[in-house]
Design an enzyme around this catalytic site. Structure first.
Site, PDB file in Angstrom:
ATOM      1  N   CYS A 106       0.834  -1.200   0.000  1.00  0.00           N
ATOM      2  CA  CYS A 106       0.000   0.000   0.000  1.00  0.00           C
ATOM      3  C   CYS A 106       0.872   1.255   0.000  1.00  0.00           C
ATOM      4  CB  CYS A 106      -0.913  -0.028   1.232  1.00  0.00           C
ATOM      5  SG  CYS A 106      -2.144   1.283   1.265  1.00  0.00           S
ATOM      6  N   CYS A 107       1.901   1.260   0.848  1.00  0.00           N
ATOM      7  CA  CYS A 107       2.813   2.417   0.898  1.00  0.00           C
ATOM      8  C   CYS A 107       3.564   2.562  -0.425  1.00  0.00           C
ATOM      9  CB  CYS A 107       3.828   2.262   2.031  1.00  0.00           C
ATOM     10  SG  CYS A 107       3.194   2.700   3.657  1.00  0.00           S
ATOM     11  N   CYS A 164      -1.274   8.371   7.449  1.00  0.00           N
ATOM     12  CA  CYS A 164      -2.604   8.040   6.940  1.00  0.00           C
ATOM     13  C   CYS A 164      -3.505   7.574   8.088  1.00  0.00           C
ATOM     14  CB  CYS A 164      -2.501   6.930   5.905  1.00  0.00           C
ATOM     15  SG  CYS A 164      -1.583   7.384   4.435  1.00  0.00           S
ATOM     16  N   CYS A 221      -3.485   3.985   9.564  1.00  0.00           N
ATOM     17  CA  CYS A 221      -2.196   3.535  10.107  1.00  0.00           C
ATOM     18  C   CYS A 221      -1.652   4.469  11.182  1.00  0.00           C
ATOM     19  CB  CYS A 221      -1.179   3.401   8.975  1.00  0.00           C
ATOM     20  SG  CYS A 221      -1.719   2.291   7.677  1.00  0.00           S
ATOM     21  N   CYS A 245       7.585   4.087   5.914  1.00  0.00           N
ATOM     22  CA  CYS A 245       6.729   3.848   4.750  1.00  0.00           C
ATOM     23  C   CYS A 245       7.538   3.367   3.552  1.00  0.00           C
ATOM     24  CB  CYS A 245       5.980   5.125   4.383  1.00  0.00           C
ATOM     25  SG  CYS A 245       7.065   6.465   3.864  1.00  0.00           S
TER      26      CYS A 245
HETATM   27  S1  SF4 Z   1       0.505   4.660   5.643  1.00  0.00           S
HETATM   28 FE1  SF4 Z   1      -1.109   3.057   5.602  1.00  0.00          FE
HETATM   29  S2  SF4 Z   1      -2.798   3.864   4.334  1.00  0.00           S
HETATM   30 FE2  SF4 Z   1      -0.957   5.171   4.006  1.00  0.00          FE
HETATM   31  S3  SF4 Z   1      -0.036   4.345   2.177  1.00  0.00           S
HETATM   32 FE3  SF4 Z   1       0.981   3.328   3.916  1.00  0.00          FE
HETATM   33  S4  SF4 Z   1      -0.224   1.444   4.372  1.00  0.00           S
HETATM   34 FE4  SF4 Z   1      -1.434   2.761   2.968  1.00  0.00          FE
END
Ligand code: SF4
Length: 247
Positions: A115-116, A197, A200, A223
């Protein structure tokens, strides 16, 4: 072109310099070929304040992951307007939209690294292709990974990362904020000392480490923007993984 030896020597010299002096050197050395990133949290304010005054039209990348707190987006708008900043919003590659949309609610929890990568690392890597240097606000006292960083770091792709605040502490940030009457992120007073985010980030206690509220209990502290994930080899591995899943 700066040689690896010259970068190492300058980086050592910069250990004794102020963030202002380091950014002035960067402005002279890179002129229009330099950008900065900011997550617009309270601890981001000093570097934004210093850099935007030394390099007035400096492009400032804000990675809009789609998962930000509403307070972060409003704070970003406020600071951009009041300080007349040249903000460039970065978004995920549209090729990954269908994949990411199907997993909007699950991806941050099921595969935070992926996701990151989709929402932060890859957009940043793409944006920085047009630049020779990148100013970042990391500090050595934030995480074990950042404790080993250098003020100047030549990345695998030839980009020079500049970390002018590396030697600052939490106390230095607080002092600069107070001396310059800088605004704080609205979630700070609710215990969000490091704001990422929404899925998280949690509020933490006053005695916790600054980043204890990020990916809490999930074995992740970065991240990927400031770690080996940015290196080409690892990036291509993750991209392959995504592309395989899309097929
Ligand atoms: S901090 Fe969490 S929601 Fe944001 S990009 Fe990374 S995994 Fe995704």
């Amino acid at each position: 072109m700066l040689s690896v030896q010259k970068i190492k020597r300058l980086s050592e010299e910069f250990e004794e310099k102020t963030p202002q002096e380091i950014i002035e050197w960067a402005e002279t050395r890179f002129s229009q070929n330099i950008a900065m990133s900011s997550s617009f949290q309270t601890q981001s304010m000093p570097l934004l304040h210093i850099a935007s005054r030394i390099i007035p039209n400096l492009p400032i990348f804000f990675i809009d992951t789609g998962y930000h707190f509403w307070e972060t987006l409003m704070f970003r708008e406020q600071i951009a307007r009041e300080w007349d900043l040249n903000i460039v919003d970065l978004y995920r590659d549209h090729r990954w939209d269908a994949y990411a949309r199907q997993r909007t609610r699950t991806l941050p929890l099921e595969d935070a690294d992926l996701c990151c990568h989709i929402h932060k690392v890859h957009p940043m890597q793409t944006a920085l292709r047009d630049y020779k240097a990148w100013i970042s606000g990391i500090r050595r006292d934030q995480t074990s990974v950042r404790a080993n960083a250098q003020i100047l770091e030549l990345q695998n792709d030839g980009l020079l990362k500049i970390n002018p605040l590396l030697n600052w502490t939490r106390a230095d940030v607080k002092q600069y904020m107070e001396e310059n009457d800088l605004p704080s992120h609205p979630l700070l007073e609710k215990g969000y000392r490091s704001v990422g985010c929404a899925p998280c980030t949690i509020a933490i206690g006053v005695n916790d480490d600054e980043r204890a509220g990020r990916w809490t209990g999930r074995g992740k502290i970065e991240c990927g923007l400031h770690t080996e994930l940015f290196k080409k080899k690892d990036v291509s591995e993750i991209q392959q993984k995504i592309e395989l899943e899309i097929k």
